[in-house]
Motif scaffolding. Structure first.
Motif, PDB file in Angstrom:
ATOM      1  N   LEU A   1       0.832  -1.202   0.000  1.00 56.30           N
ATOM      2  CA  LEU A   1       0.000   0.000   0.000  1.00 56.30           C
ATOM      3  C   LEU A   1       0.865   1.250   0.000  1.00 56.30           C
ATOM      4  CD1 LEU A   1      -2.743   1.499   0.340  1.00 56.30           C
ATOM      5  CD2 LEU A   1      -2.374   1.321   2.819  1.00 56.30           C
ATOM      6  N   LEU A   2       0.571   2.148  -0.921  1.00 55.21           N
ATOM      7  CA  LEU A   2       1.267   3.428  -0.990  1.00 55.21           C
ATOM      8  C   LEU A   2       0.505   4.485  -0.200  1.00 55.21           C
ATOM      9  CD1 LEU A   2       3.460   5.300  -2.207  1.00 55.21           C
ATOM     10  CD2 LEU A   2       1.895   5.685  -4.126  1.00 55.21           C
ATOM     11  N   HIS A   3       1.223   5.180   0.688  1.00 61.03           N
ATOM     12  CA  HIS A   3       0.667   6.320   1.414  1.00 61.03           C
ATOM     13  C   HIS A   3       1.207   7.593   0.769  1.00 61.03           C
ATOM     14  CE1 HIS A   3      -0.998   4.041   4.858  1.00 61.03           C
ATOM     15  NE2 HIS A   3       0.003   3.228   4.608  1.00 61.03           N
ATOM     16  N   ALA A   4       0.385   8.184  -0.109  1.00 62.33           N
ATOM     17  CA  ALA A   4       0.728   9.462  -0.725  1.00 62.33           C
ATOM     18  C   ALA A   4      -0.225  10.551  -0.254  1.00 62.33           C
ATOM     19  CB  ALA A   4       0.684   9.356  -2.248  1.00 62.33           C
ATOM     20  N   ALA A   5      -1.462  10.157   0.084  1.00 68.29           N
ATOM     21  CA  ALA A   5      -2.387  11.091   0.729  1.00 68.29           C
ATOM     22  C   ALA A   5      -1.880  11.354   2.141  1.00 68.29           C
ATOM     23  CB  ALA A   5      -3.785  10.490   0.768  1.00 68.29           C
ATOM     24  N   PRO A   6      -2.220  12.504   2.722  1.00 70.63           N
ATOM     25  CA  PRO A   6      -1.693  12.823   4.055  1.00 70.63           C
ATOM     26  C   PRO A   6      -2.196  11.864   5.116  1.00 70.63           C
ATOM     27  CG  PRO A   6      -3.349  14.437   3.370  1.00 70.63           C
ATOM     28  CD  PRO A   6      -3.048  13.589   2.172  1.00 70.63           C
ATOM     29  N   MET A   7      -1.281  11.393   5.952  1.00 71.53           N
ATOM     30  CA  MET A   7      -1.628  10.425   6.982  1.00 71.53           C
ATOM     31  C   MET A   7      -2.432  11.046   8.114  1.00 71.53           C
ATOM     32  SD  MET A   7       1.848   8.071   7.003  1.00 71.53           S
ATOM     33  CE  MET A   7       1.196   6.765   8.059  1.00 71.53           C
TER      34      MET A   7
ATOM     35  N   THR B   1       1.003  -2.201  -5.065  1.00 74.41           N
ATOM     36  CA  THR B   1      -0.209  -2.832  -5.608  1.00 74.41           C
ATOM     37  C   THR B   1      -1.466  -2.007  -5.343  1.00 74.41           C
ATOM     38  OG1 THR B   1      -0.535  -4.107  -3.556  1.00 74.41           O
ATOM     39  CG2 THR B   1       0.760  -5.146  -5.318  1.00 74.41           C
ATOM     40  N   ASP B   2      -1.444  -1.205  -4.266  1.00 73.80           N
ATOM     41  CA  ASP B   2      -2.649  -0.495  -3.833  1.00 73.80           C
ATOM     42  C   ASP B   2      -2.322   0.953  -3.499  1.00 73.80           C
ATOM     43  OD1 ASP B   2      -3.791  -3.040  -3.876  1.00 73.80           O
ATOM     44  OD2 ASP B   2      -3.548  -3.331  -1.726  1.00 73.80           O
ATOM     45  N   ALA B   3      -3.312   1.831  -3.695  1.00 71.79           N
ATOM     46  CA  ALA B   3      -3.127   3.224  -3.295  1.00 71.79           C
ATOM     47  C   ALA B   3      -4.470   3.853  -2.997  1.00 71.79           C
ATOM     48  CB  ALA B   3      -2.416   4.018  -4.385  1.00 71.79           C
ATOM     49  N   LEU B   4      -4.467   4.712  -1.985  1.00 70.90           N
ATOM     50  CA  LEU B   4      -5.598   5.595  -1.713  1.00 70.90           C
ATOM     51  C   LEU B   4      -5.240   6.951  -2.291  1.00 70.90           C
ATOM     52  CD1 LEU B   4      -6.605   8.048   0.383  1.00 70.90           C
ATOM     53  CD2 LEU B   4      -8.268   6.373  -0.401  1.00 70.90           C
TER      54      LEU B   4
ATOM     55  N   GLN C   1      -2.902  -2.936  -8.551  1.00 70.50           N
ATOM     56  CA  GLN C   1      -4.066  -3.816  -8.607  1.00 70.50           C
ATOM     57  C   GLN C   1      -5.342  -3.161  -8.077  1.00 70.50           C
ATOM     58  OE1 GLN C   1      -3.165  -7.471  -6.533  1.00 70.50           O
ATOM     59  NE2 GLN C   1      -1.126  -7.619  -7.465  1.00 70.50           N
ATOM     60  N   ARG C   2      -5.194  -2.218  -7.143  1.00 74.86           N
ATOM     61  CA  ARG C   2      -6.355  -1.588  -6.510  1.00 74.86           C
ATOM     62  C   ARG C   2      -6.107  -0.087  -6.378  1.00 74.86           C
ATOM     63  NH1 ARG C   2      -7.172  -6.313  -6.912  1.00 74.86           N
ATOM     64  NH2 ARG C   2      -8.225  -7.770  -5.495  1.00 74.86           N
ATOM     65  N   VAL C   3      -7.081   0.706  -6.747  1.00 73.40           N
ATOM     66  CA  VAL C   3      -7.069   2.144  -6.463  1.00 73.40           C
ATOM     67  C   VAL C   3      -8.350   2.464  -5.717  1.00 73.40           C
ATOM     68  CG1 VAL C   3      -7.112   4.489  -7.391  1.00 73.40           C
ATOM     69  CG2 VAL C   3      -5.654   2.743  -8.460  1.00 73.40           C
TER      70      VAL C   3
END
Length: 515
Positions: free
Chosen positions: A203-209, A249-252, A276-278
């Motif tokens: 999982l990629l954290h690019a949105a602010p945590m 594979t995944d990102a919000l 794989q998932r957005v």
């Protein structure tokens, strides 16, 4: 139900798996758990007692990930600070909920003197950045190295987990109180409803945590044994690099991020096949941007989540399969497994299918209330339902369609105009990149539809061209009667356009009214 349970389970079942990747630093589950328990011990030594708030004023990092566990492990309550706020706004949130300890990184260490002056209740500031610890601050790494392992306080169920300050789209920030049960109910309900994140994915954290949109993904990822790849903040280059380098594979992603990605030359030439998932949400997305995003992430399944911080944060989900049904392109999906959702009139009675009213939701995912604001809490939770302030309707199959924020609806000549509908028509024009529609005072119509436009580079457009284009898609009374071409929009930390800021030029600082 407790947030820290996912870490206990991970230590038992997969201690050597990578937990976090941040820059060149990689940490395993076992290493993370050790650091969490020690940081919790340090917080206890600094005087954190059960239920005490601890602020995190920082960009994304692996330490942020640790703190989301360590604070409740120590018995505390997280206060994730909106990193886009001014120091005055940050200080307000710290004072409002009695946050006496705050952590800052390199991006915000320079604000500490001003912060201390405006929030005199602060007794400790901990530096969690990458450089040398500034004078007068405690070192995160020194605290971890010097602390004893602490047993988990095991805050759970109705114990408060966090105070999440809403980001200023409708006025003064309010501290949303969310307990462990609400956050885990939402996460597990999402998992039951659809496969919005991959099991064992990256999982990629690019949105602010600090924002609960990313927080929801964080919770689900912890429950599904994911690796967390973390970048400090969103940039297209950073996202593309992380996907290619770490096989994300995944990102919000919020819609403004998606738009930036699909418009960028970096994404056009990058290898994004691992995706794989957005998961997206937090604000509306146009059909054209969504279609381009699905082409950019050609191997990915898309899920839209609708909700708000007060709902921890998910109420409805538009699944990947739903995205293949053209008639559902503007839908926010159906109620997730954990949520009841209705559309009601001013009397709070359920409206017939197809009629526009206010969207309300109830269930174990609903907030406890607003910190120290009993009147606002009572109003929002009237009748046991969270009143979202969003206008929408439900079709015969239970799909929800969100048409506007109630306060953003324009009443022109006695007709209701939903700004989102006008914006969708505008962004279909090949010269218009983004649009934001508001109501502004008009002597004849009471309010008129006014459009703020961001154009593609080197382009120009006239009001007459805009109106002629929109006439092909929406009724005449909905057409913009005036426009402004601007370079950017004011946005919240979640990427929502701050329409109250756009309206100020016309209405001033007073509450929005109708002439």
């Amino acid at each position: 139900m407790q947030i820290t349970q996912s870490l206990h389970q991970a230590v038992q079942s997969r201690p050597d798996q990578v937990a976090t990747i941040f820059g060149s630093r990689t940490r395993t589950v076992a290493e993370t758990a050790d650091r969490v328990a020690r940081m919790a011990g340090a917080l206890r030594e600094l005087g954190v007692v059960d239920g005490e708030r601890v602020g995190i004023y920082a960009l994304n990092s692996d330490r942020y990930h640790e703190l989301l566990y360590a604070v409740p492990w120590a018995g505390g309550v997280v206060n994730p600070v909106n990193s886009r706020w001014s120091v005055t706004e940050v200080a307000y949130s710290l004072v409002d909920c009695g946050t006496d300890i705050v952590l800052v990184d390199d991006a915000f260490a320079g604000t500490v003197d001003e912060l201390r002056a405006k929030a005199p209740n602060l007794r400790e500031v901990i530096y969690c950045g990458e450089g040398e610890t500034p004078d007068g601050l405690l070192s995160y790494e020194d605290l971890v190295a010097g602390a004893e392992l602490l047993e988990d306080a095991r805050r759970r169920d109705e114990d408060l987990y966090g105070v999440y300050y809403t980001g200023g789209t409708t006025g003064a920030p309010k501290g949303v109180m969310l307990d462990h049960r609400a956050l885990l109910t939402s996460a597990m309900g999402c998992m039951v409803t659809t496969d919005m994140l991959s099991r064992g994915g990256v999982l990629l954290h690019a949105a602010p945590m600090f924002h609960l949109a990313d927080g929801a993904a964080w919770n689900i990822a912890n429950l599904t044994h994911a690796v967390h790849v973390i970048v400090p903040s969103f940039t297209v280059a950073g996202v593309v690099d992380a996907i290619e380098k770490h096989g994300v594979t995944d990102a919000l992603l919020v819609p403004t991020m998606i738009q930036a990605i699909v418009d960028s030359p970096e994404a056009a030439t990058a290898d994004l096949t691992s995706m794989q998932r957005v998961m997206y949400g937090a604000s509306p997305i146009s059909e054209s941007v969504l279609n381009r995003a699905r082409a950019t992430f050609a191997n990915a399944r898309f899920t839209q989540a609708y909700g708000m911080t007060e709902l921890a944060p998910v109420a409805t989900l538009l699944t990947a399969d739903d995205h293949d049904v053209s008639s559902l392109a503007r839908s926010a999906g159906r109620a997730a497994a954990h949520a009841e959702v209705r559309v009601v009139g001013p009397d709070d009675q359920t409206l017939p299918r197809g009629e526009v009213g206010e969207i309300v939701s109830r269930g174990d995912h609903v907030m406890q209330g607003y910190w120290n604001k009993p009147d606002e809490t009572a109003q929002a939770l009237a009748g046991g339902w969270m009143h979202t302030g969003d206008a929408g309707y439900m079709d015969a199959d239970g799909y929800l369609f969100v048409v506007d924020r109630i306060k953003d609806m324009v009443i022109s000549g006695g007709e209701n105009v939903y700004s989102v509908e006008v914006e969708n028509a505008l962004v279909k024009h090949d010269r218009i990149m983004q649009a934001a529609v508001v109501g502004v005072p008009d002597d004849t119509w009471g309010e008129r539809v006014h459009a703020f436009l961001i154009l593609r580079e080197g382009e120009d457009i006239t009001l007459e061209e805009v109106r002629e284009w929109c006439r092909q898609h929406i009724a005449n009374y909905k057409l913009p009667r005036s426009i402004d071409v601007v370079d950017s929009f004011p946005v919240s930390g979640a990427g929502k356009v701050l329409k109250r800021e756009l309206r100020k030029e016309f209405w001033g600082n007073s509450d929005r009214s109708i002439n």
